[in-house]
Design a protein around this motif. Structure first.
Motif, PDB file in Angstrom:
ATOM      1  N   GLN A  93       0.844  -1.188   0.000  1.00 23.32           N
ATOM      2  CA  GLN A  93       0.000   0.000   0.000  1.00 23.32           C
ATOM      3  C   GLN A  93       0.885   1.246   0.000  1.00 23.32           C
ATOM      4  O   GLN A  93       1.830   1.346   0.779  1.00 23.32           O
ATOM      5  N   PHE A 151      -3.290   5.495   6.288  1.00 24.69           N
ATOM      6  CA  PHE A 151      -3.164   4.065   6.570  1.00 24.69           C
ATOM      7  C   PHE A 151      -4.104   3.620   7.689  1.00 24.69           C
ATOM      8  O   PHE A 151      -4.434   2.439   7.799  1.00 24.69           O
ATOM      9  N   PHE A 199      -3.773  -5.190   2.003  1.00 20.27           N
ATOM     10  CA  PHE A 199      -3.831  -4.079   2.950  1.00 20.27           C
ATOM     11  C   PHE A 199      -4.955  -4.288   3.963  1.00 20.27           C
ATOM     12  O   PHE A 199      -4.813  -3.922   5.137  1.00 20.27           O
ATOM     13  N   GLN A 252      -3.885  -3.796   7.737  1.00 21.21           N
ATOM     14  CA  GLN A 252      -4.295  -2.584   8.437  1.00 21.21           C
ATOM     15  C   GLN A 252      -4.658  -2.811   9.914  1.00 21.21           C
ATOM     16  O   GLN A 252      -4.243  -2.030  10.782  1.00 21.21           O
TER      17      GLN A 252
END
Length: 409
Positions: A174, A199, A307, A311
């Protein structure tokens, strides 16, 4: 010879050669019967009846590209034009392929790539240099790499070079990019705030070059003296800063490659924007759109899928870091402070006194006795006067000619 296909060396396979020989020598099938069964010419059948080794076919040195033929002159013209530009502004083969598609090219990317490679080799007399690297593994949520790049854009009708802060999470790939007029420390601090907000968390480690806004001194090995203000950011967000070995860009190879990719994806041909806010909003949108691309290692998944896994493993952002850089300045008798060749006003009672100036990416704040006494939007031009008339009210009450100033209030 009706009923037979023309000889095609690419059709025959090793297992077919073995089957042809078995049917002829064991099952006593004739050459004509084998030719009909395998849809090959009889001379080809006879040739393979004598074959004991794997078939070897010569490789063509020149690949025909009939669909590219009508576009070769255009492609050559683009390559010649790009060759006169700085290296970072030249289009990649992928970008040239996309430009050809816009012109109506219906062929494949490989034809364009081969042509571009052959053209560049013909222009260069030295052989290409190859390097070998050790593959690295990054667990999810652990590492993010950072780097700056310089890109050319058109802002408000003026072509200029902007500084682009680039972040890349090493597991999911990402990315996040944001542009600034300069590479000063307050820009670095603001870029981290923006990236961590994008993010939705903070990685455990951040990897950098030995840029002066992060590293004050380089010692032997990996030992570094990090900048105190930058360490305040690291302590606030709880990430570990890691500095690369000098001149060893492969230690953060992912973001180094991203710089080249982003230049191709976002900055060629030269984009046009009204201001930095519009440009960075577009960058954020493109960073989200590019997550639909396949992950370079986990090819069955997209970057967005990886991602989504990474995350939740990032450390939460508990409070936004106040990313200012502070210095002491003396206020002039005209109640002004000069900052980067611009002048900002301060309340009259602080004339000829020292106050603290806190500079962020987009604000200039003056602080005295623990209180903010002036707050201005930051300007990046030169010789500008940023003045708040209310700062001069005590002077207007005492000085003659105040009615002239009052009309401006």
């Amino acid at each position: 010879m009706t009923g037979f296909l023309p000889e095609n060396p690419g059709v025959i396979k090793v297992n077919q050669v073995a089957e042809i020989r078995r049917l002829h020598f064991v099952e006593k099938a004739t050459v004509s019967e084998l030719a009909k069964q395998f849809e090959l010419s009889r001379p080809t059948i006879r040739k393979h009846l004598k074959t004991l080794d794997d078939p070897v076919y010569p490789l063509r040195k020149l690949q025909p590209h009939p669909k590219l033929g009508a576009f070769r002159d255009q492609l050559k013209s683009w390559l010649e034009t790009d060759a006169r530009l700085p290296v970072k502004r030249r289009r990649t083969a992928q970008r040239l392929f996309e430009c050809l598609q816009a012109e109506g090219y219906a062929g494949g990317y490989c034809a364009v790539r081969r042509y571009v490679k052959a053209w560049k080799q013909a222009q260069s007399s030295s052989p290409p240099v190859t390097q070998a690297f050790v593959p690295l593994y990054f667990p999810p949520g652990e590492t993010c790499q950072f780097d700056w790049s310089h890109e050319t854009v058109v802002l408000d009708g003026v072509e200029q070079v902007v500084k682009v802060a680039q972040f890349r999470l090493t597991y999911s790939r990402q990315m996040f990019v944001i542009a600034y007029p300069r590479e000063t420390q307050e820009m670095v601090l603001d870029a981290h705030n923006q990236a961590f907000d994008f993010f939705g968390g903070v990685p455990k480690r951040m990897v950098y070059d030995n840029l002066k806004t992060v590293v004050d001194a380089i010692f032997s090995g990996k030992d570094r003296q990090f900048n105190r203000r930058f360490l305040t950011l690291a302590n606030h967000c709880l990430f570990e800063p890691i500095a690369c070995t000098p001149e060893s860009g492969w230690e953060k190879g992912q973001v180094e490659k991203q710089v080249c990719d982003i230049r191709s994806w976002l900055f060629t041909l030269t984009p046009k924007f009204d201001d930095f806010a519009g440009m960075n909003a577009w960058h954020t949108q493109r960073c989200r759109e590019l997550t639909a691309r396949a992950h370079p290692e986990q090819t069955s998944r997209t970057i967005a899928d990886c991602f989504a896994e990474e995350q939740p493993l990032l450390m939460p952002v508990k409070a936004v870091f106040d990313g200012y850089v502070e210095q002491m300045r003396r206020v002039s008798s005209q109640c002004l402070i000069r900052i980067e060749r611009n002048r900002y006003s301060v309340p009259a009672q602080w004339a000829n006194q020292a106050v603290s100036v806190r500079t962020t990416a987009n604000r200039i704040r003056m602080v005295a006795d623990g209180q903010i006494i002036a707050d201005h939007p930051r300007h990046f031009g030169r010789d500008q006067l940023i003045c708040d008339p209310w700062h001069y009210l005590p002077v207007l009450e005492k000085k003659p000619g105040r009615c002239v100033m009052e009309r401006h209030l």
